[in-house]
Scaffold this motif. Structure first.
Motif, PDB file in Angstrom:
ATOM      1  N   TYR A 104       0.819  -1.230   0.000  1.00 52.38           N
ATOM      2  CA  TYR A 104       0.000   0.000   0.000  1.00 52.38           C
ATOM      3  C   TYR A 104       0.844   1.267   0.000  1.00 52.38           C
ATOM      4  CZ  TYR A 104      -3.716  -3.240   1.448  1.00 52.38           C
ATOM      5  OH  TYR A 104      -4.604  -4.272   1.530  1.00 52.38           O
ATOM      6  N   THR A 146      -3.197 -19.456   8.914  1.00 51.41           N
ATOM      7  CA  THR A 146      -3.168 -18.581   7.740  1.00 51.41           C
ATOM      8  C   THR A 146      -3.508 -17.162   8.179  1.00 51.41           C
ATOM      9  OG1 THR A 146      -5.517 -19.032   7.428  1.00 51.41           O
ATOM     10  CG2 THR A 146      -3.987 -20.415   6.199  1.00 51.41           C
ATOM     11  N   TYR A 147      -3.033 -16.167   7.423  1.00 53.05           N
ATOM     12  CA  TYR A 147      -3.511 -14.810   7.707  1.00 53.05           C
ATOM     13  C   TYR A 147      -3.749 -14.035   6.424  1.00 53.05           C
ATOM     14  CZ  TYR A 147       1.107 -12.380   7.276  1.00 53.05           C
ATOM     15  OH  TYR A 147       2.291 -11.832   6.836  1.00 53.05           O
ATOM     16  N   SER A 148      -4.549 -12.987   6.561  1.00 50.07           N
ATOM     17  CA  SER A 148      -4.795 -12.165   5.388  1.00 50.07           C
ATOM     18  C   SER A 148      -4.799 -10.697   5.782  1.00 50.07           C
ATOM     19  CB  SER A 148      -6.112 -12.543   4.725  1.00 50.07           C
ATOM     20  OG  SER A 148      -7.176 -12.345   5.608  1.00 50.07           O
ATOM     21  N   VAL A 149      -4.507  -9.872   4.792  1.00 50.40           N
ATOM     22  CA  VAL A 149      -4.422  -8.428   4.979  1.00 50.40           C
ATOM     23  C   VAL A 149      -5.436  -7.778   4.044  1.00 50.40           C
ATOM     24  CG1 VAL A 149      -2.910  -6.412   4.776  1.00 50.40           C
ATOM     25  CG2 VAL A 149      -1.968  -8.595   5.574  1.00 50.40           C
ATOM     26  N   VAL A 150      -6.365  -7.040   4.605  1.00 52.94           N
ATOM     27  CA  VAL A 150      -7.382  -6.356   3.781  1.00 52.94           C
ATOM     28  C   VAL A 150      -7.455  -4.888   4.213  1.00 52.94           C
ATOM     29  CG1 VAL A 150      -8.796  -8.432   3.420  1.00 52.94           C
ATOM     30  CG2 VAL A 150      -9.262  -6.987   5.377  1.00 52.94           C
ATOM     31  N   PRO A 151      -7.678  -3.991   3.256  1.00 53.15           N
ATOM     32  CA  PRO A 151      -7.910  -2.599   3.665  1.00 53.15           C
ATOM     33  C   PRO A 151      -9.357  -2.465   4.136  1.00 53.15           C
ATOM     34  CG  PRO A 151      -7.956  -2.767   1.271  1.00 53.15           C
ATOM     35  CD  PRO A 151      -7.716  -4.157   1.795  1.00 53.15           C
ATOM     36  N   THR A 153     -11.375  -0.394   3.505  1.00 59.08           N
ATOM     37  CA  THR A 153     -12.223   0.093   2.409  1.00 59.08           C
ATOM     38  C   THR A 153     -12.663  -1.030   1.467  1.00 59.08           C
ATOM     39  OG1 THR A 153     -10.136   0.578   1.307  1.00 59.08           O
ATOM     40  CG2 THR A 153     -11.260   2.434   2.333  1.00 59.08           C
ATOM     41  N   ALA A 154     -12.183  -2.252   1.667  1.00 58.60           N
ATOM     42  CA  ALA A 154     -12.601  -3.376   0.816  1.00 58.60           C
ATOM     43  C   ALA A 154     -14.094  -3.640   1.000  1.00 58.60           C
ATOM     44  CB  ALA A 154     -11.792  -4.625   1.168  1.00 58.60           C
ATOM     45  N   VAL A 158     -15.644  -9.234   0.754  1.00 55.75           N
ATOM     46  CA  VAL A 158     -14.238  -9.648   0.872  1.00 55.75           C
ATOM     47  C   VAL A 158     -13.825  -9.731   2.346  1.00 55.75           C
ATOM     48  CG1 VAL A 158     -11.863  -8.839   0.512  1.00 55.75           C
ATOM     49  CG2 VAL A 158     -13.459  -8.887  -1.405  1.00 55.75           C
ATOM     50  N   THR A 161     -15.374 -12.852   3.902  1.00 54.31           N
ATOM     51  CA  THR A 161     -14.673 -14.071   3.484  1.00 54.31           C
ATOM     52  C   THR A 161     -13.369 -14.223   4.255  1.00 54.31           C
ATOM     53  OG1 THR A 161     -15.598 -13.867   1.283  1.00 54.31           O
ATOM     54  CG2 THR A 161     -13.729 -15.341   1.505  1.00 54.31           C
ATOM     55  N   ALA A 162     -12.641 -13.115   4.405  1.00 55.31           N
ATOM     56  CA  ALA A 162     -11.388 -13.155   5.168  1.00 55.31           C
ATOM     57  C   ALA A 162     -11.667 -13.602   6.603  1.00 55.31           C
ATOM     58  CB  ALA A 162     -10.716 -11.785   5.153  1.00 55.31           C
ATOM     59  N   THR A 165     -12.460 -17.366   6.706  1.00 55.57           N
ATOM     60  CA  THR A 165     -11.510 -18.359   6.201  1.00 55.57           C
ATOM     61  C   THR A 165     -10.178 -18.394   6.946  1.00 55.57           C
ATOM     62  OG1 THR A 165     -12.452 -17.855   4.041  1.00 55.57           O
ATOM     63  CG2 THR A 165     -10.501 -19.240   4.050  1.00 55.57           C
ATOM     64  N   PHE A 166      -9.715 -17.231   7.445  1.00 56.07           N
ATOM     65  CA  PHE A 166      -8.334 -17.151   7.920  1.00 56.07           C
ATOM     66  C   PHE A 166      -8.229 -17.139   9.444  1.00 56.07           C
ATOM     67  CE2 PHE A 166      -8.287 -15.998   3.588  1.00 56.07           C
ATOM     68  CZ  PHE A 166      -7.103 -16.531   3.122  1.00 56.07           C
ATOM     69  N   LYS A 173      -5.789   0.578   7.496  1.00 60.44           N
ATOM     70  CA  LYS A 173      -6.398   1.873   7.143  1.00 60.44           C
ATOM     71  C   LYS A 173      -7.826   1.971   7.677  1.00 60.44           C
ATOM     72  CE  LYS A 173      -5.075   1.100   2.618  1.00 60.44           C
ATOM     73  NZ  LYS A 173      -4.879   1.347   1.189  1.00 60.44           N
TER      74      LYS A 173
END
Lengths: 234, 234
Positions: A104, A146-151, A153-154, A158, A161-162, A165-166, A173
């Protein structure tokens, strides 16, 4: 041969800069840095200031934070052209960016304008969420996790789902999206498993463990991240 | 007061250690490090060796890599007890771990045995995939994009959800799981968007851009990661 160096400063603590970042700052001829929104010193510049030689030429440039893409592109083009000229004239030029340059960062837009024309090198930095989990001393992932990174603003889809699942989800942000994020975490019963950190590794760092009582209309720092630890006690 | 310090060494290049990691190594009284599987120097120890004072006491300890949990737990207990005694006796003790201490590190198991009893501090490090994307100079995420990190040993279902939902997917610890991963990427038409990197930032770093022609029965390094860039030209 002269080069353009992108340097990740890390999240805020000057000592989280890499040795390579420090050495690069000590050898370049000129350093570009994003201009702060308000008057005062840019945060990226504050972070690296202990390492800058007194004689280093520093050029603050304005990166507009607006919705108008052409206004942003004009600024990126102008700054890229300026850097291009300097490197072609034989100067080693640096650019500093918060956290990691590949996560980002506006640096990406400069890099894509430069990498076909001059030699470029990018030096990684510690991301804010990485520094946060180390400060908390709560692992992001172990073994098969597992890990995930989402803003923030997504889309809700999404983010949901994160969260489904993770093992660990990092929401970056957060800022004005706090009401939306709090609602999604509440729907999934995850408020108690979430940590909000503002200004990670900086002097005014603020940590809120468990978000059940957080007032979502509170104004929080621009540099705020939530870590959702689905598989840990926090 | 004496403390236990966990220090992330970064992925391999000694200069990717943080300034804080370097300073901590220079001040501790004793350093614990995982013993290499084969004879020779541990990789984590090689990475930090340029910064170690000659007089620093170094203790290599064996962490069994086996399926038997009780064997592993016995080893963690023994090493944690040894560290506990040293810190209680007033020594500042360090432990080095590859990449970042909060991302798939055995350090987590030591930390959970120590943090209730002595003061502990954990210093972040650059993860291998972060170093990889910087070396490639291909951003992991821009603007509204998302990324996720999954171990290759995760279920096909989890890996498929990651590949369907996220802009960029990082598949760690590929090693003997390469045939499974290649099949999943092929099914989603993502082989051409994937990069395999072994031994990131080390002297024998190997990068394969696009995995269409990769022989999945090839023996690859233990330190191999795949980045699936769904939204970039690679």
């Amino acid at each position: 041969m002269a080069k353009f160096y992108g340097i990740g400063t890390g999240p805020g603590d000057s000592e989280l800069l890499t040795v390579k970042g420090k050495k690069t700052l000590e050898m370049i001829d000129c350093l570009y840095t994003p201009e702060p929104k308000k008057k005062g010193k840019s945060l990226a510049l504050s972070i690296v200031s202990p390492y800058l030689p007194e004689t280093l030429e520093i050029k603050q440039r304005h990166f507009p934070m607006v919705n108008d893409l052409s206004e942003k592109e004009n600024a990126w083009n102008d700054i890229a052209n300026e850097i291009l000229e300097e490197v072609k004239a034989g100067k080693n030029v640096g650019f500093i960016t918060l956290g990691d340059p590949m996560v980002y960062s506006t640096y990406s837009y400069l890099l894509e304008r430069l990498s076909d024309h001059i030699e470029t090198e990018t030096i990684p930095g510690i991301s804010s969420f990485c520094s946060m989990s180390n400060a908390l001393q709560i692992p992001l992932v172990m073994d098969e996790e597992t890990y995930s990174v989402v803003p923030a603003t997504a889309s809700e889809n999404v983010i949901n789902t994160a969260l489904e699942t993770f093992s660990t989800v990092i929401i970056m942000k957060v800022s004005i999206e706090l009401p939306k994020i709090k609602k999604l975490l509440e729907e999934k019963g995850l408020l108690a498993s979430s940590v909000l950190i503002s200004n990670a590794s900086m002097e005014d760092e603020k940590i809120i463990m468990g978000l059940e009582d957080l007032d979502e209309t509170e104004r929080i720092s621009y540099f705020s991240t939530i870590i959702v630890y689905k598989t840990r006690k926090i």
